[in-house]
Design an enzyme around this catalytic site. Structure first.
Site, PDB file in Angstrom:
ATOM      1  CB  SER A  30     -31.658  25.393  45.998  1.00 45.22           C
ATOM      2  OG  SER A  30     -30.620  25.040  45.142  1.00 45.22           O
ATOM      3  CG  ASP A  41     -24.789  26.862  49.462  1.00 48.35           C
ATOM      4  OD1 ASP A  41     -24.471  25.983  48.631  1.00 48.35           O
ATOM      5  OD2 ASP A  41     -25.949  27.287  49.592  1.00 48.35           O
ATOM      6  CG  HIS A  85     -27.389  24.082  48.874  1.00 43.54           C
ATOM      7  ND1 HIS A  85     -27.541  25.393  48.452  1.00 43.54           N
ATOM      8  CD2 HIS A  85     -28.270  23.346  48.128  1.00 43.54           C
ATOM      9  CE1 HIS A  85     -28.472  25.450  47.515  1.00 43.54           C
ATOM     10  NE2 HIS A  85     -28.928  24.227  47.304  1.00 43.54           N
TER      11      HIS A  85
END
Length: 278
Positions: free
Chosen positions: A97, A229, A258
Site C-alpha cells: 500500500s 482491492d 487489500h
C-alpha cells in the site's frame, strides 16, 4: 529495542531478525500501521533463513511522533538511514500500500544509486498515483481523501475500526470470514501512531506521483494486487504501474482484498519466496 536517528533527529524503530550474513528482506508497512503488520511474513522468511528487517514509519508505531516530515521524500530518506545503519546489501524491498510507494521511492532515489537493492515487490501498492488529475482521469476524486481526513479528525478510533472491519480485508463482502483478531490488531497498530502523522500521511499516499520513480527503477520488480482491492483499486494502480516499469512482472489475485498479505499469507508468502529465489 532498536532505533536509528535520522539527520533531522527522528528516531526510527526497526526489527532486525535472522542471520546477519543472510540476504536481507526489507518490509515497508501501509498506512496507518507499523512493522507489526508484517508478522506473517517476518516469521515465515526468518524460518527460511533470510534476514528480515521492518521499520515503523516516522509518526507510526514506536517511532518518534514528530509533527512534520510526513511525505515520501522523508519516508524514503528514513529507510535509507536504516539501510545504511545496518549496511544492507543485495536487499529485496517489499512494500504494501503506502509502503509500496515508499519502497519504490527509496529504490529509485537511494537504493539503486548506492547499489544496495536486488529486487522490489509492491503489494496492493499506491503507485503511480491515486488522485484524480487531468493526467490521471481514472484516479479517485480529492473528495474521497478529504472524507478520510474528516473521519480521522472527527473520531480516529471509530474510523480505524470501520476501515479494518470493512473494506481493508474485504470483510464487508458477502460470506466473508471475519477475524476479530485481525481487525483489532489493525486498530491497535493504528492507534499506536500519531494523529498528525496519519493525517499528513493521507496526502502523502494519495497525492504523490510515482511515475518518474517507476520509470527509473531497473531492478526486477514484482507487482502483486488483488482484483477486489477496495482501498487501492487495481485499475488505477497495478495495471498502470506495470506499464511504466522496465523490468516488472504483474500477478493478479482474483477476489483477494487489500490486506491480502494478512488474510492469505500462505499464497502471498509462497509467491514472494519464488520471486526472491528466481
Amino acid at each position: 529495542m532498536s532505533f536509528v536517528t535520522t539527520k533531522d533527529g527522528v528516531e526510527i524503530f526497526f526489527k532486525d531478525w535472522g542471520p546477519k550474513d543472510a540476504q536481507p528482506l526489507v518490509f515497508h508497512h501501509g498506512w496507518p500501521l507499523s512493522s507489526d503488520d508484517w508478522d506473517a511474513q517476518l516469521l515465515f522468511f526468518v524460518k527460511q533463513g533470510y534476514r528480515v528487517i521492518a521499520h515503523d514509519r516516522r509518526g507510526h508505531g514506536r517511532s518518534s511522533q514528530v509533527w512534520d516530515g510526513h511525505d515520501m521524500d522523508h519516508y524514503a530518506a528514513d529507510i535509507a538511514a536504516v539501510v545504511q545503519h545496518l549496511d544492507l546489501k543485495n536487499a529485496v524491498h517489499i512494500g504494501h500500500s503506502t509502503g509500496g510507494g515508499e519502497a519504490a521511492h527509496y529504490v529509485a532515489r537511494h537504493g539503486q544509486q548506492q547499489g544496495r537493492v536486488a529486487k522490489l515487490v509492491m503489494i496492493g501498492a499506491v503507485p503511480p498515483l491515486m488522485l484524480k488529475t487531468p493526467a490521471n482521469p481514472g484516479g479517485l476524486p480529492i473528495e474521497v481523501f478529504d472524507g478520510f481526513r474528516k473521519s480521522l479528525s472527527d473520531n480516529r478510533a471509530q474510523f480505524y475500526l470501520d476501515v479494518a472491519a470493512g473494506p481493508f480485508y474485504g470483510y464487508n463482502r458477502p460470506n466473508a470470514k471475519k477475524s476479530d483478531g485481525i481487525v483489532w490488531n489493525w486498530w491497535r497498530q493504528g492507534m499506536m501512531g500519531g494523529a498528525k502523522a496519519h493525517l499528513d500521511g493521507i496526502k502523502a499516499f494519495s497525492e504523490t506521483d510515482f511515475t518518474d520513480d517507476l520509470k527509473i527503477i531497473t531492478v526486477p520488480t514484482l507487482v502483486m494486487h488483488g482484483d477486489d482491492d477496495q482501498i487501492v483499486p487495481i485499475a488505477d494502480s497495478a495495471l498502470l504501474a506495470i506499464k511504466l516499469l522496465k523490468n516488472g512482472t504483474l500477478k493478479v489475485y482474483p477476489g483477494f482484498p487489500h490486506g491480502m498479505a494478512t488474510t492469505e499469507p500462505d499464497t502471498i508468502n509462497a509467491d514472494l519466496l519464488a520471486f526472491i529465489r528466481a
